[in-house]
Design an enzyme around this catalytic site. Structure first.
Site, PDB file in Angstrom:
ATOM      1  N   GLU A 235       0.884  -1.171   0.000  1.00  0.00           N
ATOM      2  CA  GLU A 235       0.000   0.000   0.000  1.00  0.00           C
ATOM      3  C   GLU A 235       0.911   1.208   0.000  1.00  0.00           C
ATOM      4  OE1 GLU A 235      -1.554   3.165   0.793  1.00  0.00           O
ATOM      5  OE2 GLU A 235      -1.921   2.506   2.848  1.00  0.00           O
ATOM      6  N   CYS A 269      -1.996   9.009   2.842  1.00  0.00           N
ATOM      7  CA  CYS A 269      -1.796   8.498   1.482  1.00  0.00           C
ATOM      8  C   CYS A 269      -3.033   8.715   0.625  1.00  0.00           C
ATOM      9  CB  CYS A 269      -1.412   7.023   1.522  1.00  0.00           C
ATOM     10  SG  CYS A 269      -2.565   5.968   2.414  1.00  0.00           S
TER      11      CYS A 269
END
Length: 463
Positions: A235, A269
């Protein structure tokens, strides 16, 4: 406090004042070996522990997290600058994560019958083994448990290598897990150098690897895991588009954009980094967005009314400042902020850049801090094209009154998730992950449970 070298210690520096608040010596090869041995031994017990009992351990962990919330939140705030209200919210979210998987996780591991004659074949979900997790600093507890809890309910054990600047948070989490009654070896914390991470990846006792971090880290960890023939979940970064069409409720869109861009001081993010606004409302949206951003309280992260605290690391603030300067030199318009705050703390002014185009730095790169870029789209098709014009593909947001149109546009967006009339977030009920350079694999929901399972076919009396 004694000053030590970052070559020999993980060092924690309070970004609000630049003072060192902790240092933790990197562990020896012998200590790493002992941790991996405990994780392997713990797996042999944990995998045979009934899933209902594993679920009860998660219930106990939820309570331990709530009991420890004040000191956990304070440590998060001191180590990486997250405002205390947001840090407490992170701990509560983790407790709810544990409770959700305790309730729903066992059903995700139920054997599934398959369509063969006589119904004599099924898929069983078996845990893989000890999972090595390399985790970042921006959500010191949530990022860890977001991956760990689904893996643990499945019967895996977890070996955490946390970011050097939040090792205090890592050890407090380990204490809470031990107090919750998990067996030895089920959750291990290792404090090692990159060489130690490489040794762990290649060690036969590690079954799989997961990383949340930068693209550069993802390339390195992914290559090592691939060379060792071990599954990995990555990720990575994001430059998430936040699309606002002409018919959107602008007040709602502005409120969501401000939260989506500036929570955790913009160090998320899946933050709303590129605000792509249809030209019919771009002027009004921009005015309202700047007004709302100007009202955000910047200050001491330990104060309850602070919304934006310091950035976590001084080097990342320098990088962000250079990205803003480059974007302005390329022709963008500065509407608010645009520089480092004065003083010892690692603060960066909440910043709004307008007239950003697809040729500029803040469009092409991920800006991991409190900086918003406003881009004008001619129409919805152009908005989608701009959204997809990125090496990243984590999440996207669409604000419009025409939900049917938004649902049509989702099929065109190259992202792991799309949020219609709501900013992006992670939630255990839905999967989380990206495409392109945002990584691969999925966390949360039943996908997160099964990512680190062996889907084993069992076929009885095949003729």
């Amino acid at each position: 406090m004694t000053q030590v070298s970052s070559l020999t210690h993980a060092i924690s520096i309070n970004p609000a004042n630049g003072e060192q608040i902790g240092h933790y010596p990197f562990e020896s090869a012998e200590a790493l070996d002992a941790a991996l041995a405990r994780a392997a031994a713990g797996f042999s017990v944990w995998r045979r522990t009934p899933v209902e009992q594993r679920a009860q351990s998660l219930i106990a962990l939820a309570q331990a997290l709530r009991d420890d919330a004040p000191k956990l939140a304070r440590m998060i705030t001191l180590e990486m600058g997250k405002p205390t209200t947001q840090a407490r919210g992170e701990i509560e979210k983790c407790a709810q994560l544990c409770e959700w998987y305790a309730e729903h996780g066992p059903a995700m591991l139920t054997a599934e019958s398959t369509l063969v004659e006589g119904g004599k074949a099924r898929i069983e979900y078996r845990p893989l083994g000890p999972i090595l997790a390399v985790m970042p600093w921006n959500f010191p507890i949530w990022q860890v448990l977001r991956g760990a809890v689904p893996a643990l309910i499945a019967g895996n054990t977890y070996v955490l290598k946390h970011a050097p600047n939040v090792m205090g948070s890592a050890y407090l989490l380990r204490d809470a897990i031990q107090r919750a009654g998990f067996a030895e070896g089920v959750f291990e914390v290792i404090n090692v150098t990159p060489d130690g991470v490489s040794k762990a990846i290649t060690d036969p006792r590690i079954a799989a690897v997961t990383l949340t971090g930068s693209v550069r880290a993802g390339i390195a960890i992914g290559a090592q895991a691939g060379a060792a023939l071990k599954k990995c979940v990555l990720e990575l970064g994001g430059s998430d588009p936040f699309i606002v069409l002409n018919d959107a409720d602008l007040d709602e869109a502005v409120q969501a954009a401000v939260i989506g861009r500036y929570q955790n001081s913009g160090q998320v993010c899946a933050a709303a980094k590129r605000l792509i606004i249809e030209e019919g409302v771009v002027e009004e949206f921009t005015r309202k967005f700047v007004e709302a951003t100007r009202k955000l309280k910047v200050g001491d992260p330990l104060a309850a009314d602070t919304y934006i605290g310091p950035m976590a690391r001084f080097d990342l603030r320098d990088e962000l400042d250079q990205q803003v300067r480059d974007t302005l030199e390329e022709g963008a318009t500065l509407l608010l902020g645009g520089g480092k705050s004065a003083g010892a703390g690692n603060y960066y002014e909440p910043t709004v850049l307008a007239n950003v185009t697809d040729r500029m730095t803040s469009f092409k790169q991920e800006l991991f801090g409190p900086v918003a870029s406003i881009i004008t789209a001619r129409d919805c098709a152009h908005a989608v094209a701009l959204a997809n014009d990125s090496e990243f593909g984590l999440t996207a947001t669409i604000y419009t009154a025409n939900v049917q149109l938004a649902q049509q546009l989702t099929s065109e967006l190259e992202t792991g998730g799309v949020f219609i009339n709501g900013y992006s977030a992670s939630d255990p009920r839905v999967t989380f992950g990206g495409v392109k350079k945002s990584g691969f694999g999925r966390e949360l929901s039943h996908f997160g449970v099964r990512e680190f399972c062996n889907a084993q076919t069992v076929w009885l009396d095949r003729k």
